[in-house]
Design a protein around this motif. Structure first.
Motif, PDB file in Angstrom:
ATOM      1  N   ASN A 167       0.835  -1.203   0.000  1.00 43.96           N
ATOM      2  CA  ASN A 167       0.000   0.000   0.000  1.00 43.96           C
ATOM      3  C   ASN A 167       0.868   1.252   0.000  1.00 43.96           C
ATOM      4  N   TYR A 168       1.867   1.214  -0.890  1.00 43.33           N
ATOM      5  CA  TYR A 168       2.765   2.351  -1.099  1.00 43.33           C
ATOM      6  C   TYR A 168       3.432   2.815   0.199  1.00 43.33           C
ATOM      7  N   TYR A 169       4.171   1.873   0.783  1.00 43.49           N
ATOM      8  CA  TYR A 169       5.032   2.107   1.948  1.00 43.49           C
ATOM      9  C   TYR A 169       4.268   2.295   3.258  1.00 43.49           C
ATOM     10  N   GLU A 170       2.996   1.914   3.280  1.00 42.74           N
ATOM     11  CA  GLU A 170       2.320   1.890   4.574  1.00 42.74           C
ATOM     12  C   GLU A 170       2.980   0.841   5.474  1.00 42.74           C
ATOM     13  N   VAL A 171       3.371  -0.270   4.862  1.00 38.01           N
ATOM     14  CA  VAL A 171       4.125  -1.327   5.531  1.00 38.01           C
ATOM     15  C   VAL A 171       5.231  -1.769   4.585  1.00 38.01           C
ATOM     16  N   GLU A 172       6.375  -2.115   5.147  1.00 35.53           N
ATOM     17  CA  GLU A 172       7.475  -2.610   4.315  1.00 35.53           C
ATOM     18  C   GLU A 172       8.143  -3.808   5.000  1.00 35.53           C
ATOM     19  N   LEU A 173       8.297  -4.897   4.238  1.00 30.90           N
ATOM     20  CA  LEU A 173       9.050  -6.058   4.699  1.00 30.90           C
ATOM     21  C   LEU A 173      10.457  -5.975   4.118  1.00 30.90           C
ATOM     22  N   THR A 174      11.457  -6.236   4.958  1.00 36.04           N
ATOM     23  CA  THR A 174      12.837  -6.082   4.503  1.00 36.04           C
ATOM     24  C   THR A 174      13.649  -7.348   4.780  1.00 36.04           C
ATOM     25  N   ARG A 175      14.672  -7.542   3.985  1.00 34.97           N
ATOM     26  CA  ARG A 175      15.571  -8.685   4.158  1.00 34.97           C
ATOM     27  C   ARG A 175      16.929  -8.329   3.548  1.00 34.97           C
ATOM     28  N   GLN A 176      17.991  -8.787   4.202  1.00 36.73           N
ATOM     29  CA  GLN A 176      19.330  -8.519   3.685  1.00 36.73           C
ATOM     30  C   GLN A 176      19.610  -9.398   2.471  1.00 36.73           C
ATOM     31  N   ILE A 177      20.261  -8.797   1.473  1.00 31.50           N
ATOM     32  CA  ILE A 177      20.662  -9.527   0.272  1.00 31.50           C
ATOM     33  C   ILE A 177      21.974 -10.240   0.556  1.00 31.50           C
TER      34      ILE A 177
END
Length: 208
Positions: A167-177
């Motif tokens: 929803n356009y950065y309302e929530v963001e999931l992150t993970r290291q490459i």
């Protein structure tokens, strides 16, 4: 695609190639025995066996070429990170410093929000160091949304991270490459309901 999967595929290819080689050699051995034992053996069968003998080098060389190309293609693409296509948010009641007289604070129910995009950061996403995508060419194919990752100036910040936004950065999931990767690119598609699907594909190949 994980490193384990690539390893298993490579092993399977090796076993398959060995099977082809052993099968050809076995047929050659049988043909030699048949030719020496029974000179009156059916002409069609003999011609068939002789054809196998002539094709041995062609079969083996084709197999070698196939598995070499397959191994090269798999080694170029090391793995991919697939973004979940949606997440469910459970909202808490806002805690206002002061509620205006005569007003109540409304509670928002939980909400399912869909994936909107994928991006790459230098360092952890909380630092907001978003990298601009650029076109890259991998295995002869041009990818419009590409990033060079784990460069020298990314290392002090812990390498690179992928961010899947909802929803356009309302929530963001992150993970290291993975730190062994050198080039990544975004691949977008849609499911049967026209919802956005996205993944980050990474390679150990360095591109300029």
């Amino acid at each position: 695609m994980s490193f384990k999967l690539i390893y298993l595929k490579t092993c399977c290819c090796g076993y398959l190639f060995q099977f082809i080689s052993d099968f050809v050699n076995y047929m050659l051995l049988l043909s030699e025995k048949w030719l020496s034992v029974d000179a009156d053996y059916d002409d069609k069968m003999l011609k068939h066996l002789l054809r196998i003998m002539k094709m041995k080098d062609k079969i083996l060389s084709t197999g070698i070429l196939f598995f070499t190309c397959l191994g090269a293609a798999q080694s170029a693409i090391a793995y991919e990170i697939v973004c979940p296509k949606s997440v469910t948010v459970i909202y808490a009641k806002p805690d206002l410093k002061q509620v205006p007289e005569g007003w109540d604070v409304s509670e928002k129910k939980q909400d399912l929000i869909s994936l909107s995009g994928v991006g790459v950061y230098s360092g952890k996403p909380v630092d907001l160091a978003v990298l601009k995508p650029n076109p890259v060419i991998i295995n002869g194919q041009k990818q419009q949304l590409g990033w060079q990752v784990n460069r020298e100036y990314d290392n002090p910040y812990g390498g690179n991270w992928v961010g899947c936004s909802y929803n356009y950065y309302e929530v963001e999931l992150t993970r290291q490459i993975d730190r062994s990767m050198k080039t990544c690119w975004a691949v977008y598609s849609q499911d049967k309901y026209q919802a956005t699907l996205a993944k980050l594909v990474c390679s150990t190949e360095v591109v300029e």
